[in-house]
Design a protein around this motif. Structure first.
Motif: not given
Ligand code: PXG
Length: 400
Positions: A18, A48, A104, A109, A140-143, A192, A225, A227-228, A254, A374
């Motif tokens: 980060y 977020y 998480t 996802v 964006f669906h995670g890492r 999303e 999705d 989540i946000q 979240k 944002r």
């Molecule tokens: N889907 C969406 C739409 C998201 O915004 C995730 C999945 C993944 O969620 P987790 O709880 O696994 O992070 C997100 C996450 C970061 C970060 O710091 C994450 C998000 C937005 C900005 C920064 O990794 N969204």
């Protein structure tokens, strides 16, 4: 230790995955955060959207405290007394038939992806290992390895292959492209409703309703999705509600944890989530009693404080006020509810330095990608606090 020493320590011992703003938060309450030197900041990021209910919401903290003294963890080898009520209440809040609790967002996802694939093989009749899931560019669906496998952002995926196959990428906001991408092997469309990380990208009006119709007519699952975008962030309980759309599955996270504890879930149709058999999916911590107690109170707070309605009203006014700020380097201000992105022109030299200048003035925002700032404060924010934030944005734009 002062903030500088703490930042040096994090830098020395932590992986550099980060690049935070140079501020160390020590405590927080409501919409305000305080650094180690006692300086106060207005939180305009709300983790977020994980802090829609604000920092340390007394009711949510009290629910956690009560549960901490009673029961925190059992594993799913046994039932716990909080999980049933949580599952019932999340189904009632979302209008879903069934829920599967995780921790998480990334796990939620993964859960909807596994559910959709299983449904494709068991119900739709897609040949084994041929299922496809359609996703959008700039998603964006995670890492996780699977989530970055279908990311279109080099930074997120480069060096992390080999990638999970079975995903097809189409442009966001283009319903015709979805229709063209669907084959007999398509299990689901994962989207999303507003792309958050990509810069608060809002699809054209009617897009969600159109993809609902297309997925329904082709026997393809629609997975949102949220989540946000969920839990009031965009001015409705869920962003899909703006177009009266009910997805087959949603991934949630979240704000479900009320800013206190990580809680996520996959929710939706019982004929899809009901396909999981014991042992096929799970998590040590998913559905734990502390998580469930926190999430139950987090949902109650969202509902009883009508936070989605606050988000709609305050967001509309704030968006209008932001749009009225004259500045030649602002390309566009867009948003829904208190989910707002201000896109700067490339000549502005990047959003980061604006965020740093806002930080100096006590307003904490974070850039997304290079050129978007944002604005997404906790939904409990008061109009006067938004007015103050607007003044800071106006001043910083006129100074830089
Ligand atoms: N889907 C969406 C739409 C998201 O915004 C995730 C999945 C993944 O969620 P987790 O709880 O696994 O992070 C997100 C996450 C970061 C970060 O710091 C994450 C998000 C937005 C900005 C920064 O990794 N969204």
């Amino acid at each position: 230790m002062d903030s500088n020493e703490l930042m040096e320590m994090a830098d020395r011992y932590g992986a550099h995955n980060y690049k935070p703003l140079p501020v160390v938060i020590d405590r927080a309450e409501g919409v305000y955060m305080f650094d180690c030197e006692g300086k106060r900041y207005l939180d305009f990021l709300a983790c977020y959207s994980a802090l829609n209910q604000g920092h340390g919401h007394p009711r949510i903290v009290e629910a956690a405290r009560r549960q901490l003294g009673r029961l925190t963890l059992t594993s799913r080898a046994f039932h716990n007394a909080e999980m049933g009520p949580f599952l019932k209440e999340i189904c009632e809040y979302t209008g879903a038939e069934m829920a599967l609790p995780m921790n998480t967002g990334a796990e939620a996802v993964e859960t909807v992806i596994k559910a959709a694939r299983k449904w494709a093989y068991r119900i739709k009749g897609v040949p084994r290992d041929q299922a496809e899931i359609v996703v959008c560019a700039d998603n964006f669906h995670g890492r996780t390895v699977t989530a970055v496998s279908f990311s279109t952002e080099t930074l997120y995926r480069e060096d992390f292959g080999p990638y999970t196959p079975g995903f097809k990428v189409i442009p966001f906001g283009d319903a015709g492209a979805l229709e063209d991408a669907i084959t007999s092997c398509t299990a689901a469309f994962l989207v999303e409703p507003i792309q958050g990380e990509a810069g608060v990208n809002i699809p054209p009006d009617g897009y969600l309703a159109a993809v609902r119709e297309i997925t329904r007519s082709h026997d393809v699952l629609l997975i949102a999705d949220e989540i946000q975008t969920g839990f009031g962030r965009t001015g409705r309980r869920f962003c899909c509600d703006h177009e009266g759309v009910k997805p087959d599955l949603m991934s949630l996270g979240k704000a479900l944890g009320g800013g206190v504890y990580p809680v996520s879930a996959a929710v939706g149709r019982a004929d899809v989530l009901g396909l999981f058999r014991p042992g096929e999916h799970g998590s040590t911590f998913g559905g734990n009693p502390l998580a469930c107690a926190v999430a139950r109170e987090s949902l109650k707070v969202l509902e009883e404080e009508r936070l989605h309605e606050r988000s709609a009203t305050l967001g509309a006014a704030f968006l209008e006020a932001l749009r009225a700020v004259p500045h030649p380097l602002v390309k566009e201000v867009r948003g829904r509810g208190l989910f707002i992105g201000m896109e700067l022109l490339p000549e502005a030299g990047g959003a980061r330095r604006y965020c740093e200048a806002l930080m100096e003035r006590g307003l904490l925002c974070k850039e997304t990608h290079d050129n978007v700032i944002r604005f997404a404060p906790p939904l409990i924010i008061e109009p006067e606090q938004l007015d103050w934030a607007l003044d800071q944005v106006r001043d910083v734009l006129s100074e830089i």
